[in-house]
Design an enzyme around this catalytic site. Structure first.
Site, short mmCIF file in Angstrom:
data_model
loop_
_atom_site.label_atom_id
_atom_site.label_comp_id
_atom_site.label_asym_id
_atom_site.label_seq_id
_atom_site.Cartn_x
_atom_site.Cartn_y
_atom_site.Cartn_z
N ASP A 94 60.87 146.37 54.24
CA ASP A 94 60.43 145.49 54.41
C ASP A 94 58.93 144.67 53.87
O ASP A 94 58.64 143.20 54.02
CB ASP A 94 59.99 145.27 56.20
CG ASP A 94 61.94 144.38 57.39
OD1 ASP A 94 62.86 145.02 56.78
OD2 ASP A 94 61.53 144.16 58.01
N LEU B 194 62.69 135.32 64.67
CA LEU B 194 62.18 135.60 66.25
C LEU B 194 63.46 136.58 66.82
O LEU B 194 64.79 136.36 66.63
CB LEU B 194 62.44 134.81 66.83
CG LEU B 194 61.93 133.37 67.08
CD1 LEU B 194 62.00 132.18 67.03
CD2 LEU B 194 60.32 133.59 66.32
N GLY B 195 63.49 137.80 67.30
CA GLY B 195 63.76 138.45 67.88
C GLY B 195 62.90 139.88 69.03
O GLY B 195 62.40 139.25 68.99
#
Length: 398
Positions: free
Chosen positions: A146, A207-208
């Site tokens: 990431d 958004l999680g």
């Protein structure tokens, strides 16, 4: 079916999995184990229709992985026979890993060494890697980090205002996460706006349960809200995001909290969980907004923080913002949160199309602002799995 890649994405409280054709991009299987470590832990998947099963009270990543291999993949022997490689999303590569790599013992050790920088995620990734190696010993495994997309951030964005030797000697700096998702959204948004990627300026909101914002200038990351670890930035499911660092000393010196207790609180008991003191599930917050004080409080703080970040990141784009994009489980499905955030950005000339916003959920994408909006806002479904599959196929030479 010669270039099928099994993609594993172990999040802090979830496990996404897919079998992807790395050439065509076709997904033969998709699934999600969610609410892990909670009483309602469950697994959903699409394979010859939609299916769902309960994993058991408090089930963790190991149980979800075992179910996936033994019950789902085993039901289609042709999948196991044609899998060519396995790709793993890894949140944090520190300065050890700046691009995707084939996994060997040294890489596993390197990921473990970075666990202090991503305590909710990297240990889960190791579980996924070891389970995959055990289930499919003949296949190559690839780690896709990431942090890689954010390597283009300028020094002014990634340095902290700490003694400089902490960076030079110990690599303490901003790294950012969700890079695979931010990269995918950049590519897709460029196509939707019919602009070359290297001319695209957007602010993407992933958004999680974990959440981050990324300022993307000319197709490259120039700033992002997560920092040295995934703890910095937005309000998240169980993570606090930005706080005054002196709070830590106050908790320790005045209230007598141990360092371990503070670390656990900031990473596992804060965010929506801390603000509601009920749950980390955003759906509870959304469903009870205006009805229950704890839900209203949590949603207001969440949206306030997010809107501040989006507005602030406009300063990094040198006068041109092509779009604000929303992705991730909350970004793609929570119309109320998107509307509340965008309404706070009216100073940018953003005008929400209420009807379009309500329709953009459950996989439906599109522009959610009016034709009069100076800056368009869009919902774009992320596909980290495809990016991971492509990198895996390349490195595994399949």
């Amino acid at each position: 079916m010669s270039k099928l890649v099994l993609v594993l994405n172990c999040g802090s409280s979830s496990l996404k999995f897919a079998i992807v054709d790395a050439v065509s991009g076709e997904e033969h299987l998709t699934g999600l184990a969610e609410c892990l470590h909670l009483p309602e832990a469950r697994i959903k998947w699409k394979l010859d229709g939609k299916h769902e099963a309960q994993l058991g009270d408090g089930a963790a990543h190991e149980e979800a992985l075992a179910f996936m291999v033994e019950s789902i993949i085993a039901s289609k022997p042709e999948f196991a026979a044609n899998l060519a490689a396995i790709g793993h999303r890894v949140v944090h590569g520190g300065e050890k890993f700046t691009q995707s790599v084939l996994i060997d013992e040294t890489v596993v050790k390197g990921i473990e060494d970075c666990s202090a920088l991503a305590p909710l995620h990297n240990p889960a990734h190791i579980i996924g890697i070891k389970a995959a190696q055990k289930a499919f010993p003949a296949l190559k495994n690839v780690a896709v980090f990431d942090t890689a997309f954010h390597q283009t951030m300028p020094e002014e964005a990634y340095l902290y205002a700490l003694p400089y030797n902490l960076y030079t000697d110990h690599a303490i700096r901003r790294y950012g996460m969700h890079g695979t998702s931010h990269l995918f959204i950049t590519r897709v948004t460029a196509e939707l706006l019919e602009k070359p990627v290297d001319e695209l300026n957007i602010i993407n909101c992933h958004l999680g349960n974990g959440a981050s914002v990324c300022a993307i200038k000319n197709g490259k990351s120039v700033d992002t809200s997560m920092g040295l670890t995934p703890l910095e930035g937005l309000v998240m499911g169980t993570r606090c995001g930005d706080i005054d660092p002196a709070i830590i000393f106050h908790l320790h010196d005045t209230l007598g909290y141990s360092v371990e207790k503070i670390n656990n609180m900031l990473t596992k008991e804060s965010g929506l969980q801390g603000l509601t003191q009920v749950t980390s599930d955003c759906r509870f917050v959304e469903d009870n907004y205006g009805k229950k004080e704890e839900a209203t409080r949590a949603m207001d703080v969440f949206c306030h923080r997010l809107a501040k970040y989006v507005a602030g990141y406009t300063a990094t784009l040198e006068g041109r913002l092509d779009a604000i994009t929303f992705t991730g489980g909350i970004g793609e499905n929570s119309a109320p949160i998107r509307e509340m955030v965008l309404n706070r950005l009216a100073i940018l000339g953003v005008e929400v199309d209420v009807e379009a916003n309500l329709k953009a959920r459950f996989g439906k994408e599109g522009v959610i602002t009016t034709a009069n909006s100076r800056v368009p806002a869009m919902v774009v479904s992320t596909n980290e799995e495809l990016v991971i599959a492509e990198d895996t196929a390349r490195l595994a030479a399949i």
